[in-house]
Structure formats: structure tokens, C-alpha cells
Design a protein around this motif. Structure first.
Motif, PDB file in Angstrom:
ATOM      1  N   ASN A 139      20.873  33.619 -43.792  1.00 39.73           N
ATOM      2  CA  ASN A 139      19.446  33.952 -43.889  1.00 39.73           C
ATOM      3  C   ASN A 139      18.705  33.291 -42.721  1.00 39.73           C
ATOM      4  OD1 ASN A 139      19.320  31.259 -44.657  1.00 39.73           O
ATOM      5  ND2 ASN A 139      18.009  31.623 -46.425  1.00 39.73           N
ATOM      6  N   ILE A 140      17.398  33.479 -42.677  1.00 41.85           N
ATOM      7  CA  ILE A 140      16.575  32.963 -41.573  1.00 41.85           C
ATOM      8  C   ILE A 140      15.719  31.819 -42.092  1.00 41.85           C
ATOM      9  CG2 ILE A 140      14.792  33.518 -39.877  1.00 41.85           C
ATOM     10  CD1 ILE A 140      15.795  36.372 -39.868  1.00 41.85           C
ATOM     11  N   TRP A 141      15.659  30.745 -41.312  1.00 43.02           N
ATOM     12  CA  TRP A 141      14.929  29.546 -41.721  1.00 43.02           C
ATOM     13  C   TRP A 141      13.653  29.357 -40.901  1.00 43.02           C
ATOM     14  CZ3 TRP A 141      19.505  25.477 -41.419  1.00 43.02           C
ATOM     15  CH2 TRP A 141      20.457  25.776 -42.407  1.00 43.02           C
ATOM     16  N   ALA A 142      12.711  28.701 -41.524  1.00 41.32           N
ATOM     17  CA  ALA A 142      11.580  28.029 -40.872  1.00 41.32           C
ATOM     18  C   ALA A 142      10.922  28.817 -39.745  1.00 41.32           C
ATOM     19  CB  ALA A 142      12.030  26.667 -40.346  1.00 41.32           C
ATOM     20  N   PRO A 143      10.291  29.948 -40.039  1.00 39.46           N
ATOM     21  CA  PRO A 143       9.571  30.689 -38.997  1.00 39.46           C
ATOM     22  C   PRO A 143       8.316  29.955 -38.555  1.00 39.46           C
ATOM     23  CG  PRO A 143       9.125  31.647 -41.136  1.00 39.46           C
ATOM     24  CD  PRO A 143      10.172  30.590 -41.360  1.00 39.46           C
ATOM     25  N   TYR A 144       7.802  30.325 -37.387  1.00 42.70           N
ATOM     26  CA  TYR A 144       6.546  29.756 -36.886  1.00 42.70           C
ATOM     27  C   TYR A 144       5.756  30.853 -36.181  1.00 42.70           C
ATOM     28  CZ  TYR A 144       3.116  26.705 -34.761  1.00 42.70           C
ATOM     29  OH  TYR A 144       1.930  26.117 -34.407  1.00 42.70           O
ATOM     30  N   ILE A 145       4.483  31.004 -36.543  1.00 43.58           N
ATOM     31  CA  ILE A 145       3.630  32.065 -35.996  1.00 43.58           C
ATOM     32  C   ILE A 145       2.605  31.486 -35.020  1.00 43.58           C
ATOM     33  CG2 ILE A 145       1.990  31.907 -37.911  1.00 43.58           C
ATOM     34  CD1 ILE A 145       3.010  35.146 -36.084  1.00 43.58           C
ATOM     35  N   ILE A 146       2.396  32.172 -33.892  1.00 39.14           N
ATOM     36  CA  ILE A 146       1.370  31.767 -32.936  1.00 39.14           C
ATOM     37  C   ILE A 146       0.908  33.005 -32.170  1.00 39.14           C
ATOM     38  CG2 ILE A 146       3.076  31.166 -31.176  1.00 39.14           C
ATOM     39  CD1 ILE A 146       1.157  28.921 -30.259  1.00 39.14           C
ATOM     40  N   PRO A 147      -0.402  33.188 -31.988  1.00 39.82           N
ATOM     41  CA  PRO A 147      -0.876  34.340 -31.208  1.00 39.82           C
ATOM     42  C   PRO A 147      -0.843  34.046 -29.716  1.00 39.82           C
ATOM     43  CG  PRO A 147      -2.747  33.139 -32.097  1.00 39.82           C
ATOM     44  CD  PRO A 147      -1.515  32.445 -32.604  1.00 39.82           C
ATOM     45  N   TYR A 148      -0.695  35.103 -28.932  1.00 38.40           N
ATOM     46  CA  TYR A 148      -0.796  34.978 -27.475  1.00 38.40           C
ATOM     47  C   TYR A 148      -1.373  36.277 -26.933  1.00 38.40           C
ATOM     48  CZ  TYR A 148       0.332  34.380 -22.552  1.00 38.40           C
ATOM     49  OH  TYR A 148       0.256  34.268 -21.188  1.00 38.40           O
ATOM     50  N   LYS A 149      -2.589  36.180 -26.375  1.00 41.05           N
ATOM     51  CA  LYS A 149      -3.312  37.350 -25.869  1.00 41.05           C
ATOM     52  C   LYS A 149      -3.414  38.387 -26.983  1.00 41.05           C
ATOM     53  CE  LYS A 149      -2.233  36.447 -21.008  1.00 41.05           C
ATOM     54  NZ  LYS A 149      -1.635  36.947 -19.752  1.00 41.05           N
ATOM     55  N   ASP A 150      -2.891  39.599 -26.761  1.00 42.12           N
ATOM     56  CA  ASP A 150      -3.010  40.641 -27.773  1.00 42.12           C
ATOM     57  C   ASP A 150      -1.745  40.776 -28.616  1.00 42.12           C
ATOM     58  OD1 ASP A 150      -1.417  41.561 -25.737  1.00 42.12           O
ATOM     59  OD2 ASP A 150      -2.261  43.592 -25.721  1.00 42.12           O
ATOM     60  N   LYS A 151      -0.890  39.736 -28.602  1.00 40.50           N
ATOM     61  CA  LYS A 151       0.360  39.798 -29.355  1.00 40.50           C
ATOM     62  C   LYS A 151       0.485  38.615 -30.302  1.00 40.50           C
ATOM     63  CE  LYS A 151       2.886  42.187 -25.656  1.00 40.50           C
ATOM     64  NZ  LYS A 151       4.053  42.134 -24.728  1.00 40.50           N
ATOM     65  N   TYR A 152       1.425  38.735 -31.210  1.00 45.71           N
ATOM     66  CA  TYR A 152       1.748  37.663 -32.146  1.00 45.71           C
ATOM     67  C   TYR A 152       3.222  37.322 -31.981  1.00 45.71           C
ATOM     68  CZ  TYR A 152      -2.713  39.086 -34.038  1.00 45.71           C
ATOM     69  OH  TYR A 152      -4.037  39.397 -34.161  1.00 45.71           O
ATOM     70  N   ARG A 153       3.486  36.046 -31.824  1.00 44.90           N
ATOM     71  CA  ARG A 153       4.852  35.589 -31.617  1.00 44.90           C
ATOM     72  C   ARG A 153       5.358  34.892 -32.878  1.00 44.90           C
ATOM     73  NH1 ARG A 153       3.981  33.385 -25.382  1.00 44.90           N
ATOM     74  NH2 ARG A 153       4.272  35.441 -24.412  1.00 44.90           N
ATOM     75  N   LEU A 154       6.525  35.325 -33.329  1.00 41.37           N
ATOM     76  CA  LEU A 154       7.136  34.764 -34.520  1.00 41.37           C
ATOM     77  C   LEU A 154       8.475  34.135 -34.125  1.00 41.37           C
ATOM     78  CD1 LEU A 154       6.794  34.443 -37.582  1.00 41.37           C
ATOM     79  CD2 LEU A 154       8.047  36.606 -37.863  1.00 41.37           C
ATOM     80  N   TYR A 155       8.498  32.800 -34.121  1.00 40.63           N
ATOM     81  CA  TYR A 155       9.722  32.061 -33.841  1.00 40.63           C
ATOM     82  C   TYR A 155      10.483  31.839 -35.160  1.00 40.63           C
ATOM     83  CZ  TYR A 155       7.713  31.111 -29.241  1.00 40.63           C
ATOM     84  OH  TYR A 155       7.177  31.243 -27.977  1.00 40.63           O
ATOM     85  N   TYR A 156      11.791  31.743 -35.072  1.00 36.21           N
ATOM     86  CA  TYR A 156      12.605  31.603 -36.278  1.00 36.21           C
ATOM     87  C   TYR A 156      13.926  30.931 -35.907  1.00 36.21           C
ATOM     88  CZ  TYR A 156      15.026  35.592 -34.248  1.00 36.21           C
ATOM     89  OH  TYR A 156      15.714  36.405 -33.385  1.00 36.21           O
ATOM     90  N   CYS A 157      14.679  30.506 -36.922  1.00 34.18           N
ATOM     91  CA  CYS A 157      15.981  29.901 -36.636  1.00 34.18           C
ATOM     92  C   CYS A 157      17.040  30.392 -37.608  1.00 34.18           C
ATOM     93  CB  CYS A 157      15.895  28.378 -36.640  1.00 34.18           C
ATOM     94  SG  CYS A 157      15.162  27.648 -38.092  1.00 34.18           S
ATOM     95  N   VAL A 158      18.259  30.451 -37.104  1.00 39.08           N
ATOM     96  CA  VAL A 158      19.435  30.857 -37.865  1.00 39.08           C
ATOM     97  C   VAL A 158      20.481  29.769 -37.660  1.00 39.08           C
ATOM     98  CG1 VAL A 158      21.207  32.625 -38.166  1.00 39.08           C
ATOM     99  CG2 VAL A 158      18.876  33.290 -37.513  1.00 39.08           C
ATOM    100  N   SER A 159      21.164  29.367 -38.733  1.00 39.46           N
ATOM    101  CA  SER A 159      22.030  28.197 -38.620  1.00 39.46           C
ATOM    102  C   SER A 159      23.196  28.271 -39.592  1.00 39.46           C
ATOM    103  CB  SER A 159      21.208  26.930 -38.886  1.00 39.46           C
ATOM    104  OG  SER A 159      21.976  25.760 -38.704  1.00 39.46           O
ATOM    105  N   ALA A 160      24.079  27.303 -39.481  1.00 37.10           N
ATOM    106  CA  ALA A 160      25.154  27.060 -40.439  1.00 37.10           C
ATOM    107  C   ALA A 160      24.884  25.710 -41.074  1.00 37.10           C
ATOM    108  CB  ALA A 160      26.522  27.062 -39.750  1.00 37.10           C
ATOM    109  N   PHE A 161      24.778  25.664 -42.383  1.00 33.75           N
ATOM    110  CA  PHE A 161      24.375  24.441 -43.065  1.00 33.75           C
ATOM    111  C   PHE A 161      25.333  23.286 -42.754  1.00 33.75           C
ATOM    112  CE2 PHE A 161      24.522  21.447 -46.593  1.00 33.75           C
ATOM    113  CZ  PHE A 161      23.195  21.066 -46.635  1.00 33.75           C
ATOM    114  N   GLY A 162      24.739  22.122 -42.478  1.00 30.08           N
ATOM    115  CA  GLY A 162      25.511  20.916 -42.256  1.00 30.08           C
ATOM    116  C   GLY A 162      26.145  20.819 -40.887  1.00 30.08           C
ATOM    117  N   ARG A 163      25.746  21.732 -39.966  1.00 27.48           N
ATOM    118  CA  ARG A 163      26.300  21.707 -38.614  1.00 27.48           C
ATOM    119  C   ARG A 163      25.159  21.869 -37.614  1.00 27.48           C
ATOM    120  NH1 ARG A 163      32.051  24.781 -38.580  1.00 27.48           N
ATOM    121  NH2 ARG A 163      32.024  23.768 -36.543  1.00 27.48           N
ATOM    122  N   LYS A 164      25.470  21.553 -36.369  1.00 31.73           N
ATOM    123  CA  LYS A 164      24.496  21.736 -35.293  1.00 31.73           C
ATOM    124  C   LYS A 164      24.595  23.125 -34.665  1.00 31.73           C
ATOM    125  CE  LYS A 164      25.932  17.932 -33.317  1.00 31.73           C
ATOM    126  NZ  LYS A 164      26.098  16.846 -32.315  1.00 31.73           N
TER     127      LYS A 164
END
Length: 513
Positions: A139-164
Motif C-alpha cells: 500500500n502507499i504511506w504518508a502522502p503530502y500535499i502542496i500547491p505550486y502555481k496552477d498545480k497540486y503536488r502529491l508526494y507519497y511513499c512505498v516501502s517494505a516494513f522493517g527495511r530501508k
């Protein structure tokens, strides 16, 4: 702290007036708590089935990111669902995807919009599974939303639990509600790197215009990397950034979930972080800096990239009377209403099982020394008002928010299976205090060793600044912010206070009689 005291002499009122037009009304009658129903129930087992997703306005919220965009507050969060059943969701035609989306006009009533993505981006899946023996990327973890000019940027992370083995990606849209177009990878890590690419938080430096992303976890600490404002991607390909914060034993002492904001009046960048296991003693700390990329220092001027534990501590597991209590009160989003008023959003796990994830939104205030403090109660749209010293006379429940004293065994910064309930000296429990008309006070309070002690003292109230001062057994706790709020445990409108003691621990109170 003298420089902040000087700043606050001129900026105190606009900084303190958060969550509406503070002191908007004034009455001559002495205030008494009045009945008021809660906006929703804390237990959502009745609407926990997959087909009930449209009723998850404040439910199944985990790792939120929130921002006011136009007329709405939009919230995005990890796709963590109590009792998730993907087979059942497919059979019933539920559009179960990844990154939950919500919106609200008042921060109280939330509309569940569905999921941002129809699937996990393939590039992220390939990176994680190819570096984690085919595991992870579920699944996808911990998104972050921020606007820039006329767009919206959605950052997100994908991981394996207990690993880097992790991947932070970026998607863009012309609407906060999507559809989203994948733009690429920001940072990706594996077992060979010092850092872990999860939990992004992005900010633009007010002075330089540079964009910075803070990210990371207990694996090596938190890092900050410069982004290209035009693309939203990393400025220098292959750059992982520099160390910002860490703890001494990162395999046991969890540190994650950076959230960075800028306060224009105080001209400070505040870095909120989360300590300890997410299902139990999860708690929020904060530090500050003159620059978006740091370095950050804590309440005592200590560098947070050193290995000492840092303060202030703003939220932690707590239980007022007439409630089973809340654990996991961290991984916060901090945001404003674009009018100078600040709020904090985070998950709260309903005790004792700590599995139901409920949205908590709290008003956020700044003390005269320039430190943020959080409301002891969740925000429910209570109208602001002015109080007199006479309004404060009565009986109060108080909590001293402290770090857990019990030592747990952890794995990957989280609790082991079967240890999901809070133990002794992990609960921040309420005690009683009476403020008398003659300026004296008495009652009980938790001391620094988690003992309940009898205390006597005196109190005073700075009416114009709405600050409560108490002197208890010769311990002075100053600049407690007084404001109107909702008492969820007793379903009343009442008076609340929040602030910090000399040790950088939050002190909470609510008038009950």
C-alpha cells in the motif's frame, strides 16, 4: 529565549489568536460549562465494513496531510483501514485503492472522497520488491500535499516494513481531487543507504525560494534534500540530502514523520516529529530553526541531530475521566486556515485495543516564547469568546503530558505482537485541581516521576493576554493559554488551557465544574 520574548511583545495577540476570531464576543455573566453533543462517535465498528467507506469521514485516518485549498480543507492519508478485506471490497464493487482523500469546510464535518490512485505506481513496486526479496509495496504511506502555481503536488511513499527499501514519488493534478499524473521518483533507498525514504514533508524557504523535502525514519534519522521548484523532483539527481534529526538507538527508539511549517510572524521554521511506536506511545515533539533546511534546536537549545531526546513534547497517550482514552496520538499534519490560525491533525487510536484510527484535529497556539502548544481536546467548531478571572474559578481536570517511563522491546521501531495495549507509566492520566476565588489553588498533580502528589499554591490570570499562571508547591507553570473549546468526554462547551512547564512538557486543563 529573550529574542522571542521581545518579538512577542509586538506580535503576541495575532500569534495567540488562533482558530477563529479569538475573543470575538464578550459576556458579563460568569461562564459555566454547557451541554453540547459530540459531532460523531469515537467507536466506528458499526461502519467498518468495506461498503461503508462513504461514512469514513473521520474514521480510518492514519498519517494525515492537510491543507486549505480554495473553499475546502483537503486531507490525504495512508490507506490503513481497520478490518480491511480486499476480497470483499472487490466482490462488492468498492473502489478500494491507495491514498485516502477527504475534504471539509469547517474541520469538523468531513466528506470521504475515495482514493487518489487506482493502484500503486509500478516503478515504486518494482524498486521495493526487487530490493526486498519480492516483499513489500502492498500500500502507499504518508502522502503530502502542496500547491505550486496552477498545480497540486502529491508526494507519497512505498516501502517494505522493517527495511530501508523505500521509494518516495510525486504525482500532480490540476485539481486537489485528481486525477493524478505520476511525475517520477524523488528519493529511493535500500539496505545499503543510511536513510529510509518515507514520510515526506515539503516546504519553500520564504527568503531564498528554495524547496526542501524532509523525510526519514528510525533508520538513521531524518534527512532534508533540496528539490527543483519547477519540477518538484530532487534538484541534484542521486542526492539523499543531509541529516536533520536522530535518536541514540534508532533500532529501538523510533523517530519518524517530519512535518515542516513556517510561521511568518515569528519568522521561524518548525519541525514536528514523532517518537516511539505508532500503536501505543506515539508522541509529537517539535524543534525550530531560522532556515527551512535547519539546523533545528529544541526547547533547551540542543541540536536535534544530536543523540539526546528532544523537547517540547506536545501530544502523547492520554485519558480524561469518562473515556477509555487515546493512544498513538502522533504523525501529525500542521496547517493554517490562511488567516493566521493554526491546527494540528493526527491519528488517535481508541483504547484499550488501539486499533480503531480516528481523526484528531487540535487548535495550535504559540506561547510568548514562540513555542507551539496543542489543545487538550479535539476541535469541534466551538465559537471563540473572552473570559474573565471569575470564569476560571471552579474545578478542573488537568494532565501533564510526559514521555513513557516503561521500557518496551521493539522491532523496527514498533511494538512486538501482543503488546498493543498501554502499560503503567505510559498513560497520561488526569487529576483534579480547584481554582478558588481568592487566588489559591489545590488538588493533585502528576510529578516528574509519574507520582500523584498533593499540591497547594496560587494562581493568577492575565486577562488581556488570556494567560493563566500557577504556582504549585513552588513549581511555577506560566503562560498557559486560556481559550474556549469542546469537552468530548463530558459533551459540554467549556474552558480549556494548554502550555508548557519548565521541562518542556505540555500541561493541559479543562474546567469541568
Amino acid at each position: 529565549m529573550n529574542e522571542y520574548t521581545d518579538i512577542m511583545k509586538n506580535l503576541f495577540l495575532p500569534v495567540l489568536l488562533v482558530a477563529g476570531s479569538f475573543f470575538a464576543s464578550c459576556t458579563s455573566a460568569v461562564f459555566t460549562p454547557t451541554p453540547s453533543a459530540n459531532p460523531w462517535d469515537d467507536n466506528y465498528l458499526s461502519v467498518a465494513k468495506m461498503e461503508d467507506y462513504r461514512q469514513w469521514g473521520t474514521y480510518n485516518v492514519h498519517d494525515p496531510s492537510c491543507r486549505k485549498l480554495g473553499d475546502y480543507y483537503y486531507m490525504y492519508s495512508t490507506d490503513a483501514i481497520f478490518g480491511e478485506n480486499r476480497k470483499e471490497a472487490r466482490e462488492k464493487g468498492v473502489p478500494l485503492g491507495f491514498i485516502q482523500m477527504r475534504r471539509s469546510k469547517d474541520l469538523v464535518h468531513w466528506e470521504f472522497l475515495g482514493w487518489a490512485f487506482p493502484e500503486i505506481p509500478e516503478e515504486a513496486v518494482q524498486w521495493v520488491q526487487s530490493h526486498a526479496n519480492g516483499q513489500g509495496a502492498t500500500n502507499i504511506w504518508a502522502p503530502y500535499i502542496i500547491p505550486y502555481k496552477d498545480k497540486y503536488r502529491l508526494y507519497y511513499c512505498v516501502s517494505a516494513f522493517g527495511r530501508k527499501t523505500s521509494y518516495i514519488g510525486l504525482a500532480e493534478s490540476t485539481s486537489p481531487e485528481g486525477p493524478w499524473t505520476q511525475k517520477g521518483c524523488i528519493v529511493k533507498t535500500d539496505d545499503s543507504t543510511a536513510m529510509n525514504a518515507i514520510d515526506p514533508s515539503v516546504i519553500a524557504d520564504e527568503s531564498t525560494g528554495k524547496w526542501w523535502m524532509h523525510y526519514g525514519s528510525f533508520f538513521g534519522g531524518l534527512y532534508c534534500v533540496e528539490l527543483n521548484p519547477e519540477t518538484g523532483l530532487v534538484l541534484n539527481e542521486g542526492d539523499w540530502g543531509h541529516l536533520v534529526a536522530r535518536r541514540a538507538n534508532y533500532r529501538k527508539d523510533n523517530l519518524e514523520a517530519p512535518e515542516i511549517i513556517y510561521h511568518p510572524e515569528l519568522k521561524q521554521y518548525y519541525l514536528f516529529t514523532s517518537y516511539d511506536p505508532l500503536m501505543t506511545t506515539y508522541n509529537v515533539r517539535v524543534s525550530r530553526s531560522d532556515a527551512a533546511e535547519g539546523p533545528f534546536t529544541d526547547y533547551f537549545g540542543k541540536a536535534v541531530k544530536d543523540t539526546t531526546n528532544n523537547f517540547p513534547i506536545l501530544t502523547a497517550p492520554y485519558r480524561f475521566e469518562n473515556h477509555t482514552g487515546w493512544a498513538g496520538t502522533a504523525h501529525c499534519a500542521v496547517f493554517s486556515d490562511n488567516e493566521g490560525n493554526y491546527f494540528m491533525a493526527h491519528q488517535g487510536r481508541l483504547s484499550p485495543q488501539n486499533q480503531l484510527m480516528v481523526l484528531h484535529i487540535r487548535q495550535l497556539f504559540f506561547t510568548p516564547e514562540g513555542w507551539p502548544v496543542a489543545s487538550p481536546e479535539r476541535y469541534a467548531g466551538t465559537a471563540s469568546r473572552q473570559f474573565s478571572k471569575e470564569d476560571l474559578v471552579g474545578e478542573w481536570e488537568i494532565i501533564r503530558v510526559q514521555e513513557p517511563a516503561y521500557e518496551r522491546q521493539l522491532e523496527a521501531g514498533q511494538i512486538l505482537w501482543g503488546e498493543g495495549e498501554l502499560k503503567e507509566k505510559e498513560w497520561n492520566l488526569s487529576t483534579r485541581m480547584t481554582l478558588a476565588k481568592d487566588g489559591t489553588c489545590k488538588g493533585q498533580m502528576t510529578d516528574n516521576e509519574w507520582n500523584i502528589v498533593q499540591m497547594n499554591g496560587k494562581w493568577s490570570f492575565l486577562t488581556e493576554k488570556h494567560l493563566l499562571m500557577v504556582d504549585l508547591n513552588s513549581e511555577k507553570i506560566e503562560n498557559l493559554v486560556i481559550f474556549a473549546g469542546h469537552d468530548w468526554e463530558n459533551e459540554t462547551e467549556t474552558i480549556l488551557f494548554t502550555g508548557l512547564d519548565s521541562r518542556g512538557r505540555s500541561v493541559w486543563g479543562k474546567r469541568i465544574k
